[in-house]
Design a protein around this motif. Structure first.
Motif, PDB file in Angstrom:
ATOM      1  N   SER A   1       0.817  -1.209   0.000  1.00 41.07           N
ATOM      2  CA  SER A   1       0.000   0.000   0.000  1.00 41.07           C
ATOM      3  C   SER A   1       0.854   1.264   0.000  1.00 41.07           C
ATOM      4  O   SER A   1       0.330   2.358  -0.183  1.00 41.07           O
ATOM      5  CB  SER A   1      -0.930   0.014   1.212  1.00 41.07           C
ATOM      6  OG  SER A   1      -0.175  -0.025   2.402  1.00 41.07           O
ATOM      7  N   HIS A   2       2.187   1.141   0.198  1.00 46.37           N
ATOM      8  CA  HIS A   2       3.088   2.279   0.136  1.00 46.37           C
ATOM      9  C   HIS A   2       3.803   2.276  -1.214  1.00 46.37           C
ATOM     10  O   HIS A   2       4.126   1.214  -1.746  1.00 46.37           O
ATOM     11  CB  HIS A   2       4.142   2.205   1.250  1.00 46.37           C
ATOM     12  CG  HIS A   2       3.570   2.311   2.623  1.00 46.37           C
ATOM     13  ND1 HIS A   2       4.014   1.542   3.661  1.00 46.37           N
ATOM     14  CD2 HIS A   2       2.587   3.087   3.120  1.00 46.37           C
ATOM     15  CE1 HIS A   2       3.327   1.842   4.756  1.00 46.37           C
ATOM     16  NE2 HIS A   2       2.454   2.780   4.447  1.00 46.37           N
ATOM     17  N   ASN A   3       4.065   3.460  -1.733  1.00 48.94           N
ATOM     18  CA  ASN A   3       4.796   3.506  -2.994  1.00 48.94           C
ATOM     19  C   ASN A   3       6.297   3.379  -2.735  1.00 48.94           C
ATOM     20  O   ASN A   3       6.760   3.436  -1.601  1.00 48.94           O
ATOM     21  CB  ASN A   3       4.458   4.773  -3.786  1.00 48.94           C
ATOM     22  CG  ASN A   3       4.723   6.036  -3.035  1.00 48.94           C
ATOM     23  OD1 ASN A   3       5.554   6.048  -2.123  1.00 48.94           O
ATOM     24  ND2 ASN A   3       4.046   7.104  -3.395  1.00 48.94           N
ATOM     25  N   ALA A   4       7.049   3.219  -3.812  1.00 46.70           N
ATOM     26  CA  ALA A   4       8.488   2.951  -3.703  1.00 46.70           C
ATOM     27  C   ALA A   4       9.228   4.129  -3.095  1.00 46.70           C
ATOM     28  O   ALA A   4      10.216   3.952  -2.383  1.00 46.70           O
ATOM     29  CB  ALA A   4       9.052   2.608  -5.072  1.00 46.70           C
ATOM     30  N   LYS A   5       8.769   5.345  -3.363  1.00 48.77           N
ATOM     31  CA  LYS A   5       9.433   6.531  -2.814  1.00 48.77           C
ATOM     32  C   LYS A   5       9.335   6.551  -1.297  1.00 48.77           C
ATOM     33  O   LYS A   5      10.305   6.870  -0.597  1.00 48.77           O
ATOM     34  CB  LYS A   5       8.803   7.785  -3.397  1.00 48.77           C
ATOM     35  CG  LYS A   5       9.421   9.072  -2.920  1.00 48.77           C
ATOM     36  CD  LYS A   5       8.739  10.270  -3.569  1.00 48.77           C
ATOM     37  CE  LYS A   5       9.329  11.560  -3.055  1.00 48.77           C
ATOM     38  NZ  LYS A   5       8.668  12.727  -3.650  1.00 48.77           N
ATOM     39  N   TYR A   6       8.183   6.188  -0.753  1.00 50.28           N
ATOM     40  CA  TYR A   6       7.993   6.152   0.701  1.00 50.28           C
ATOM     41  C   TYR A   6       8.923   5.132   1.333  1.00 50.28           C
ATOM     42  O   TYR A   6       9.585   5.409   2.342  1.00 50.28           O
ATOM     43  CB  TYR A   6       6.534   5.806   1.013  1.00 50.28           C
ATOM     44  CG  TYR A   6       6.232   5.652   2.475  1.00 50.28           C
ATOM     45  CD1 TYR A   6       5.870   6.730   3.250  1.00 50.28           C
ATOM     46  CD2 TYR A   6       6.323   4.406   3.100  1.00 50.28           C
ATOM     47  CE1 TYR A   6       5.602   6.601   4.592  1.00 50.28           C
ATOM     48  CE2 TYR A   6       6.066   4.259   4.437  1.00 50.28           C
ATOM     49  CZ  TYR A   6       5.698   5.358   5.177  1.00 50.28           C
ATOM     50  OH  TYR A   6       5.443   5.228   6.515  1.00 50.28           O
ATOM     51  N   ILE A   7       8.994   3.952   0.750  1.00 49.37           N
ATOM     52  CA  ILE A   7       9.834   2.890   1.296  1.00 49.37           C
ATOM     53  C   ILE A   7      11.306   3.282   1.218  1.00 49.37           C
ATOM     54  O   ILE A   7      12.076   3.081   2.152  1.00 49.37           O
ATOM     55  CB  ILE A   7       9.565   1.573   0.540  1.00 49.37           C
ATOM     56  CG1 ILE A   7       8.127   1.119   0.781  1.00 49.37           C
ATOM     57  CG2 ILE A   7      10.548   0.498   0.950  1.00 49.37           C
ATOM     58  CD1 ILE A   7       7.688  -0.025  -0.085  1.00 49.37           C
TER      59      ILE A   7
END
Length: 67
Positions: A35-41
């Motif tokens: 549910s999180h995008n790659a930028k957040y991770i």
């Protein structure tokens, strides 16, 4: 007088640096990462230094420091 106990949650979540700053990890990295995008991770990878306003609370909860 017996020794004061360290909060068990603080032992798991924080580390002290050699200069006395407090390091912490980021929340939201354990599960349900789809549910999180790659930028957040990517931006929440690793550790960061805790803000000075919150350091006083952590020092109260870890009266003798952390290893």
């Amino acid at each position: 007088m017996p020794k004061m106990k360290t909060k068990s949650g603080v032992k798991k979540r924080f580390k002290f640096t050699a200069t006395g700053k407090v390091k912490h990890g980021f929340a939201g990295k354990r599960h349900r990462l789809m549910s999180h995008n790659a930028k957040y991770i990517r931006q929440n990878r690793g550790t960061s230094v805790l803000s000075s306003a919150d350091v006083a609370h952590v020092r109260l909860w870890a009266p003798y420091g952390l290893k």
